[in-house]
Design an enzyme around this catalytic site. Structure first.
Site, PDB file in Angstrom:
ATOM      1  N   ARG A   1      -6.949  -7.052   1.287  1.00 24.11           N
ATOM      2  CA  ARG A   1      -5.650  -7.611   0.922  1.00 24.11           C
ATOM      3  C   ARG A   1      -5.613  -9.121   1.167  1.00 24.11           C
ATOM      4  O   ARG A   1      -5.168  -9.898   0.311  1.00 24.11           O
ATOM      5  CB  ARG A   1      -4.552  -6.899   1.710  1.00 24.11           C
ATOM      6  CG  ARG A   1      -4.480  -5.412   1.413  1.00 24.11           C
ATOM      7  CD  ARG A   1      -3.628  -4.643   2.407  1.00 24.11           C
ATOM      8  NE  ARG A   1      -2.223  -5.050   2.338  1.00 24.11           N
ATOM      9  CZ  ARG A   1      -1.280  -4.545   3.116  1.00 24.11           C
ATOM     10  NH1 ARG A   1      -1.584  -3.631   4.027  1.00 24.11           N
ATOM     11  NH2 ARG A   1      -0.019  -4.952   2.996  1.00 24.11           N
TER      12      ARG A   1
ATOM     13  N   LEU B   1      -6.649   3.955   7.078  1.00 27.88           N
ATOM     14  CA  LEU B   1      -6.177   3.323   5.854  1.00 27.88           C
ATOM     15  C   LEU B   1      -4.711   2.964   6.051  1.00 27.88           C
ATOM     16  O   LEU B   1      -3.982   3.669   6.756  1.00 27.88           O
ATOM     17  CB  LEU B   1      -6.305   4.280   4.658  1.00 27.88           C
ATOM     18  CG  LEU B   1      -7.708   4.781   4.291  1.00 27.88           C
ATOM     19  CD1 LEU B   1      -7.614   5.772   3.133  1.00 27.88           C
ATOM     20  CD2 LEU B   1      -8.632   3.629   3.938  1.00 27.88           C
ATOM     21  N   ASP B   2      -4.273   1.886   5.401  1.00 26.85           N
ATOM     22  CA  ASP B   2      -2.860   1.520   5.460  1.00 26.85           C
ATOM     23  C   ASP B   2      -2.010   2.603   4.799  1.00 26.85           C
ATOM     24  O   ASP B   2      -2.503   3.387   3.980  1.00 26.85           O
ATOM     25  CB  ASP B   2      -2.633   0.181   4.764  1.00 26.85           C
ATOM     26  CG  ASP B   2      -3.351  -0.961   5.472  1.00 26.85           C
ATOM     27  OD1 ASP B   2      -3.483  -0.896   6.708  1.00 26.85           O
ATOM     28  OD2 ASP B   2      -3.771  -1.900   4.778  1.00 26.85           O
ATOM     29  N   LYS B   3      -0.730   2.627   5.114  1.00 29.84           N
ATOM     30  CA  LYS B   3       0.154   3.698   4.655  1.00 29.84           C
ATOM     31  C   LYS B   3       0.127   3.874   3.145  1.00 29.84           C
ATOM     32  O   LYS B   3       0.078   4.998   2.642  1.00 29.84           O
ATOM     33  CB  LYS B   3       1.590   3.436   5.130  1.00 29.84           C
ATOM     34  CG  LYS B   3       2.556   4.549   4.746  1.00 29.84           C
ATOM     35  CD  LYS B   3       3.933   4.367   5.364  1.00 29.84           C
ATOM     36  CE  LYS B   3       4.711   3.248   4.735  1.00 29.84           C
ATOM     37  NZ  LYS B   3       6.117   3.198   5.194  1.00 29.84           N
TER      38      LYS B   3
END
Length: 252
Positions: free
Chosen positions: A192, A92-94
């Protein structure tokens, strides 16, 4: 008189410059209700900072094959992998919160990879986006990932690989909507990029056209693979203080 933000923060909190810079880089530091984005940016020496408290990653399940983590925002998947001493099954992205899975043995990892390739894995996210989303949509747009010095960026391109995201409205409030996003493929920054493409960028996702917000408002809520089935409630920052209105879908 001005000074670098991380130096001022270090003095205010009585911590090292390195620790101060890390807090800013994580997106946890605010001044006058605005996030400090550049650690080396210059600020007045009398600036007063506010530091968000962030929960630690929490293990919610473990067996002989996997460890499932409730990932908070502001920490990378790689850091969690290092802390728990097992490799990532996915990432997962930060700033994305929610379900993160680590894998404990190579045999299971290979079987799981085949399930991902066969699109037999269920991945459901929730997001707050700009604009009113009033009906379901299927976004079928190929994505090309470009590597840059500042990180990867996903572009909608006919030269990209197949990427499919299903969007379903949940709530609407003023100029924002809460949506469910189900991905059938796992491209970098897929949700996104797809939401930007349909002009409903995620709040806080300035990289993909989103308005300034406390973080990228994306949460991995449900994950299913083989006989495993996990769900993690949305974090408190997903519950807007104002009263929401359920979206009524347009009649076709």
């Amino acid at each position: 008189m001005n000074e670098k933000a991380y130096i001022l923060l270090a003095k205010q909190e009585g911590i090292s410059n390195r620790a101060a810079k890390e807090l800013i880089d994580r997106g946890l530091v605010y001044a006058k209700d605005k996030k400090i984005k550049i650690a080396r940016g210059l600020l007045p020496t009398n600036t007063k900072f506010k530091i968000l408290k962030n929960p630690k990653p929490k293990k919610i399940f473990e067996d002989e094959n996997i460890i499932v983590i409730n990932k908070p925002p502001y920490i990378t998947s790689e850091e969690i992998s290092k802390d728990f001493k097992y490799p990532l099954l996915h990432r997962l992205d930060k700033e994305t919160s929610g379900i993160l899975v680590l894998v404990k043995n190579e045999e299971f990892k290979q079987k799981a990879i085949n399930e991902f390739k066969a699109q037999n894995v269920y991945k459901e996210y929730v997001a707050w986006v700009s604009g009113i989303v009033s009906e379901e949509m299927k976004i079928d747009l190929p994505i090309k990932v470009i590597k840059t010095k500042s990180g990867a960026i996903a572009k909608i391109s006919k030269d990209g690989v197949d990427a499919v995201t299903e969007i379903e409205p949940i709530l609407a409030f003023k100029t924002k909507s809460k949506v469910k996003a189900i991905i059938h493929t796992g491209r970098t920054h897929q949700i996104r990029a797809h939401l930007k493409a349909v002009e409903h960028p995620i709040l806080g996702d300035e990289k993909y056209g989103g308005e300034n917000y406390k973080r990228v408002m994306l949460h991995h809520k449900k994950f299913k693979i083989f006989d495993y089935n996990f769900e993690i409630d949305e974090p408190s920052d997903f519950k807007m203080q104002e009263e929401h209105n359920p979206v009524r879908k347009k009649k076709k």
